[in-house]
Design a protein around this motif. Sequence first.
Motif, PDB file in Angstrom:
ATOM      1  N   ARG A 147       0.812  -1.216   0.000  1.00  0.00           N
ATOM      2  CA  ARG A 147       0.000   0.000   0.000  1.00  0.00           C
ATOM      3  C   ARG A 147       0.841   1.258   0.000  1.00  0.00           C
ATOM      4  O   ARG A 147       0.542   2.211  -0.677  1.00  0.00           O
ATOM      5  CB  ARG A 147      -0.888   0.024   1.231  1.00  0.00           C
ATOM      6  N   VAL A 148       1.900   1.222   0.773  1.00  0.00           N
ATOM      7  CA  VAL A 148       2.705   2.429   0.898  1.00  0.00           C
ATOM      8  C   VAL A 148       3.511   2.664  -0.361  1.00  0.00           C
ATOM      9  O   VAL A 148       3.807   3.782  -0.722  1.00  0.00           O
ATOM     10  CB  VAL A 148       3.620   2.327   2.135  1.00  0.00           C
ATOM     11  N   ALA A 149       3.858   1.592  -1.043  1.00  0.00           N
ATOM     12  CA  ALA A 149       4.655   1.751  -2.252  1.00  0.00           C
ATOM     13  C   ALA A 149       3.847   2.400  -3.369  1.00  0.00           C
ATOM     14  O   ALA A 149       4.391   3.079  -4.214  1.00  0.00           O
ATOM     15  CB  ALA A 149       5.172   0.392  -2.715  1.00  0.00           C
ATOM     16  N   ALA A 150       2.538   2.201  -3.321  1.00  0.00           N
ATOM     17  CA  ALA A 150       1.705   2.669  -4.431  1.00  0.00           C
ATOM     18  C   ALA A 150       1.894   4.143  -4.764  1.00  0.00           C
ATOM     19  O   ALA A 150       2.138   4.474  -5.910  1.00  0.00           O
ATOM     20  CB  ALA A 150       0.251   2.361  -4.132  1.00  0.00           C
ATOM     21  N   PRO A 151       1.820   5.051  -3.769  1.00  0.00           N
ATOM     22  CA  PRO A 151       1.890   6.456  -4.129  1.00  0.00           C
ATOM     23  C   PRO A 151       3.180   6.845  -4.837  1.00  0.00           C
ATOM     24  O   PRO A 151       3.205   7.794  -5.595  1.00  0.00           O
ATOM     25  CB  PRO A 151       1.780   7.163  -2.780  1.00  0.00           C
ATOM     26  N   LEU A 159      -7.586  14.591  -3.241  1.00  0.00           N
ATOM     27  CA  LEU A 159      -8.590  13.581  -3.544  1.00  0.00           C
ATOM     28  C   LEU A 159      -8.147  12.213  -3.053  1.00  0.00           C
ATOM     29  O   LEU A 159      -8.925  11.460  -2.463  1.00  0.00           O
ATOM     30  CB  LEU A 159      -8.830  13.522  -5.061  1.00  0.00           C
ATOM     31  N   TYR A 160      -6.890  11.866  -3.309  1.00  0.00           N
ATOM     32  CA  TYR A 160      -6.407  10.513  -3.015  1.00  0.00           C
ATOM     33  C   TYR A 160      -6.368  10.264  -1.511  1.00  0.00           C
ATOM     34  O   TYR A 160      -6.713   9.179  -1.050  1.00  0.00           O
ATOM     35  CB  TYR A 160      -5.013  10.331  -3.617  1.00  0.00           C
ATOM     36  N   TYR A 161      -5.937  11.261  -0.769  1.00  0.00           N
ATOM     37  CA  TYR A 161      -5.781  11.051   0.672  1.00  0.00           C
ATOM     38  C   TYR A 161      -6.958  11.621   1.469  1.00  0.00           C
ATOM     39  O   TYR A 161      -6.880  11.741   2.687  1.00  0.00           O
ATOM     40  CB  TYR A 161      -4.456  11.636   1.158  1.00  0.00           C
ATOM     41  N   GLY A 162      -8.021  12.007   0.766  1.00  0.00           N
ATOM     42  CA  GLY A 162      -9.228  12.457   1.462  1.00  0.00           C
ATOM     43  C   GLY A 162      -9.028  13.711   2.283  1.00  0.00           C
ATOM     44  O   GLY A 162      -9.663  13.887   3.329  1.00  0.00           O
ATOM     45  N   SER A 163      -8.196  14.619   1.794  1.00  0.00           N
ATOM     46  CA  SER A 163      -7.904  15.821   2.579  1.00  0.00           C
ATOM     47  C   SER A 163      -9.095  16.765   2.675  1.00  0.00           C
ATOM     48  O   SER A 163      -9.048  17.739   3.412  1.00  0.00           O
ATOM     49  CB  SER A 163      -6.723  16.567   1.975  1.00  0.00           C
ATOM     50  N   TYR A 164     -10.148  16.500   1.900  1.00  0.00           N
ATOM     51  CA  TYR A 164     -11.297  17.411   1.891  1.00  0.00           C
ATOM     52  C   TYR A 164     -12.298  17.062   2.991  1.00  0.00           C
ATOM     53  O   TYR A 164     -13.265  17.758   3.209  1.00  0.00           O
ATOM     54  CB  TYR A 164     -12.004  17.356   0.527  1.00  0.00           C
ATOM     55  N   LYS A 165     -12.052  15.924   3.689  1.00  0.00           N
ATOM     56  CA  LYS A 165     -13.061  15.466   4.650  1.00  0.00           C
ATOM     57  C   LYS A 165     -12.945  16.186   5.991  1.00  0.00           C
ATOM     58  O   LYS A 165     -11.950  16.839   6.285  1.00  0.00           O
ATOM     59  CB  LYS A 165     -12.898  13.964   4.855  1.00  0.00           C
ATOM     60  N   TYR A 166     -13.981  15.988   6.803  1.00  0.00           N
ATOM     61  CA  TYR A 166     -14.026  16.581   8.126  1.00  0.00           C
ATOM     62  C   TYR A 166     -12.680  16.455   8.821  1.00  0.00           C
ATOM     63  O   TYR A 166     -12.110  15.362   8.829  1.00  0.00           O
ATOM     64  CB  TYR A 166     -15.105  15.887   8.981  1.00  0.00           C
ATOM     65  N   SER A 169      -7.899   8.220   3.764  1.00  0.00           N
ATOM     66  CA  SER A 169      -6.861   7.862   2.802  1.00  0.00           C
ATOM     67  C   SER A 169      -7.264   6.688   1.934  1.00  0.00           C
ATOM     68  O   SER A 169      -7.814   5.689   2.413  1.00  0.00           O
ATOM     69  CB  SER A 169      -5.575   7.544   3.552  1.00  0.00           C
ATOM     70  N   CYS A 170      -6.953   6.794   0.637  1.00  0.00           N
ATOM     71  CA  CYS A 170      -7.220   5.708  -0.303  1.00  0.00           C
ATOM     72  C   CYS A 170      -6.469   4.439   0.062  1.00  0.00           C
ATOM     73  O   CYS A 170      -6.821   3.362  -0.417  1.00  0.00           O
ATOM     74  CB  CYS A 170      -6.799   6.129  -1.706  1.00  0.00           C
ATOM     75  N   ARG A 171      -5.421   4.565   0.863  1.00  0.00           N
ATOM     76  CA  ARG A 171      -4.659   3.379   1.239  1.00  0.00           C
ATOM     77  C   ARG A 171      -5.531   2.353   1.950  1.00  0.00           C
ATOM     78  O   ARG A 171      -5.230   1.168   1.925  1.00  0.00           O
ATOM     79  CB  ARG A 171      -3.548   3.771   2.206  1.00  0.00           C
ATOM     80  N   PHE A 172      -6.576   2.846   2.577  1.00  0.00           N
ATOM     81  CA  PHE A 172      -7.420   1.932   3.349  1.00  0.00           C
ATOM     82  C   PHE A 172      -8.788   1.762   2.698  1.00  0.00           C
ATOM     83  O   PHE A 172      -9.736   1.333   3.352  1.00  0.00           O
ATOM     84  CB  PHE A 172      -7.544   2.418   4.797  1.00  0.00           C
ATOM     85  N   ILE A 195     -11.459  -0.444  -2.796  1.00  0.00           N
ATOM     86  CA  ILE A 195     -12.186  -0.255  -4.064  1.00  0.00           C
ATOM     87  C   ILE A 195     -11.959   1.154  -4.602  1.00  0.00           C
ATOM     88  O   ILE A 195     -11.622   1.355  -5.763  1.00  0.00           O
ATOM     89  CB  ILE A 195     -13.692  -0.543  -3.877  1.00  0.00           C
ATOM     90  N   TYR A 196     -12.107   2.133  -3.713  1.00  0.00           N
ATOM     91  CA  TYR A 196     -11.972   3.506  -4.181  1.00  0.00           C
ATOM     92  C   TYR A 196     -10.566   3.765  -4.719  1.00  0.00           C
ATOM     93  O   TYR A 196     -10.373   4.581  -5.619  1.00  0.00           O
ATOM     94  CB  TYR A 196     -12.299   4.489  -3.054  1.00  0.00           C
ATOM     95  N   ARG A 197      -9.576   3.031  -4.170  1.00  0.00           N
ATOM     96  CA  ARG A 197      -8.210   3.194  -4.631  1.00  0.00           C
ATOM     97  C   ARG A 197      -8.098   2.858  -6.116  1.00  0.00           C
ATOM     98  O   ARG A 197      -7.270   3.412  -6.826  1.00  0.00           O
ATOM     99  CB  ARG A 197      -7.286   2.281  -3.828  1.00  0.00           C
TER     100      ARG A 197
END
Lengths: 189, 262, 423
Positions: free
Chosen positions: B3-7, C115-122, C331-334, C337-339
């Motif tokens: 997961r971390v490698a992806a970005p 967008l990728y890391y969800g920085s727009y959320k609460y 974060s998209c890391r978790f 599907i959204y990733r």
Amino acid sequence: MAEVAAAQTVAQHGQPPIVSKRDFLKLLTGSGAIIGTGALVWPFIDYMNPSKDVLALSSVEVDLTPIPAGQGITVSWRGKPVFVRHRTPEEVKKSQDTRVSDLLDPAPDSARVKPGHAPWVVVIGICTHLGCIPLGNKPTDPRGDYGGWFCPCHGSQYDTAGRVRRGPAPANLELPTYAFESDTKVKIG
Amino acid sequence: MVRVAAPRSLAAVLLAACFGLAIPSGAPPARAQGEEALPQEHWSFSGPFGAFDMAAVQRGFQIYSEVCSNCHSMKQLQYRNLTAVGFTSDQVKAIAASVQVPLGVNDQGEPILGPGTPASTFRSPFPNEQAARAANNGALPPDLSVIVKAREGGPNYVYGILTGYTDPPAGVQMQPGMNYNKYFPGHQIAMPKPLSEGQITYADGTPNTLEQEAHDMVTFLTWAGSPEMVVRKQTGIRIVLFLLLMTGLTYGVKRKVWAQAH
Amino acid sequence: MAGLYKSEYKNPVVNWIDTRLPIFTMMGREYGTFPTPKNFNYFWNFGALAMITLAIMLATGIFLAMNYQPNTQMAFDSVERIMRDVNYGWLMRYVHMNGASMFFAVVYIHIFRGLYYGSYKYPRELLWMIGVVLLLLMMATAFMGYVLPWGQMSYWAATVITNLFSALPWVGHAVVTWLWGGFSVENPTLNRFYSLHYLLPFLIVGVAFLHVWALHITGSNNPLGIEPKGPQDTLPFHPYYTIKDSVGLCVYLIVFAILVFFAPNYLGHPDNYIPANPLATPAEIVPEWYFLPYYAILRSVPNKLGGVTLMFGSLLVLFVLPWLDTSPVRSCRFRPIYRQVIWLLVVAVIVLGFVGSHRPEGIWVVLGRVCTAYYFLHFLVILPVLGKLEKPLPLPESISRPVLPGGGGPIPSAATAKPMEKP
């Protein structure tokens, strides 16, 4: 700031303060950043200097043949008026005979013209008092008591060599840099 | 740690994508079907180390003066600019003085012509657009100052136009007054064939083939459009080298600083 | 009554100033000791890069304005004069011209990171919305700046973009005439565009200040999308992130320099070196690359008002994004599907870029419509629904105790049931 913070971090971790590779590296990087930023400033400063097209017009050539003795013309040089005056032999004689010690801003006639070209006086036509343009180039203009130029603003009077003779002006009319390219052609600037 | 490698790879993909996006607007789009691919000439000024062949620029100026300037203006250039391509200031004065340029108006208010000075703009063949069109069958000869920058394909396109005149292929109906050029979009160009073999007599004895003439002409026009090019590239090389050094240094400092992070 | 500030600075001059105006304390707090998550990757460089690019654009722009003539008769020639006769004028102009492209590249990556890391959320919704305002201001500024050289593309861009407003029902034509200050794009139009092009960047500076202010209230997001739990999760901004930003800046400037010094016209269109001619439209008019996706959306709808609405809608949807995304995980890391799905959005936008640069014929029309549809589908349908359906991966307990390398490590049990903490 950087050094302080780094030193604190080192102190917190209890490491001995040695002059490490990092300090040298930081010094080098810091100087690089300063040099880089410094070099960045110059284009901005130079940008405001006169541009090439302005410099290209910084010299003008004047053809002297159409100027009859006793008259002058005004040419524009670097946005300023320059008087080119063709003096009669009497005017030249009178100016040369003037005693230098009588002048407000002493200068002999020979210092106001180029050697061998005594009839031609080339001066910047801006009164040294407060920047007005003196009258006297046109035959119909008042020329003052000394036959040269008369400033309408505060009454300064100049002789045919452009030397101030009366009035509030503190100095003679300024001389531009110029040279005779031939007997009938002057290059100003 | 998948997961971390992806970005990290993601960064590369995105950057590539961003610059990939630029390709359609920057690179010449595929020429319309049925059009000849442009010639790919070798130019002295191409590449990051390329510099103008000044002898070629001077020869090109000769062609401009003898041929092109009869119809085309170059309003962004002054004769003084020619000192940058190796003419002495006396030569430039003589070149400028040999043409008649507008000198404003005389004491009667009539426009007057007189010999040019180094500060004069290149002489325009026509006083205005209407006069230019009237003399050219209604077509306006474009100003050539930035023609190389203003055409898709740049120097290769202009070279193609100069060398691309042929007889129209069988079956092509030519409009009156038009000429066939295989590289011109639509193939029908108002400009008659400007250069031909042996047309120019070079003072330096360079062979006057059509290719040589066109090559010299394009070198001159490229210089005219981007006179700053050589200085720009040289500055760029120094700046990029400096930045590479700074990248290495800051990265070194960054590694050292971060080594202390808890 | 207000008292003097108790400054902790030892230097007497600094202390004297800081006592009366605690600017040193403020700078030290916001940029020196400011606690910043320790796990930023290089994506977090792009905010600083945008700030620096804004400064570069302001500096070069102010100097260009010293020699530019906002008059239809003189504008084109004055730009050429800047490049030929003014000392370092070519440098200023090419930096400014390519700086616009660099600015958008940086900001687009910055937005993607959000967008990728969800920085727009609460609790960062307002921070995000201010960012969208910044994007809109940038687009307006870039468009008006593109008009100033008064080449063919400048002129026709001005004509086409202002004509978008003619799609407004009833008042459309009156609005366009008002925008132009006449009955076509003419000297009054150029004058006002110049005035606004000079003004808007300062507005951008002001809004960027609000953006940073809001950021320093909530603190930064980070690649894990979980809030720092304490000092062990953060580092002081200086020197850790100042130096990391400096590395990114150097690399960024290399790309910038290569563009400016070796291919300054690569991203531009040759037709903009042809002086504006109101009587002849170029064979193909295309916007600069950074507007191509919007241009494609505009053209994907055969109805004029519909196209304009969708184009503006594609930007306005970003304002409500914080409420469209229903997932509690940032974060998209978790978000397994959204990733994947977010890359579809990226692909759609890039394809829209290509569509925008081609004539609307054949396959390009279809592609444009499909991608436009996906763009809106993504924000309006996929995001709200996916947030409900998707089962997020277990979140790490804290930034300092991430999921162990190798992916096989034991996960602290406390973390599993805590998607996104809301204080």
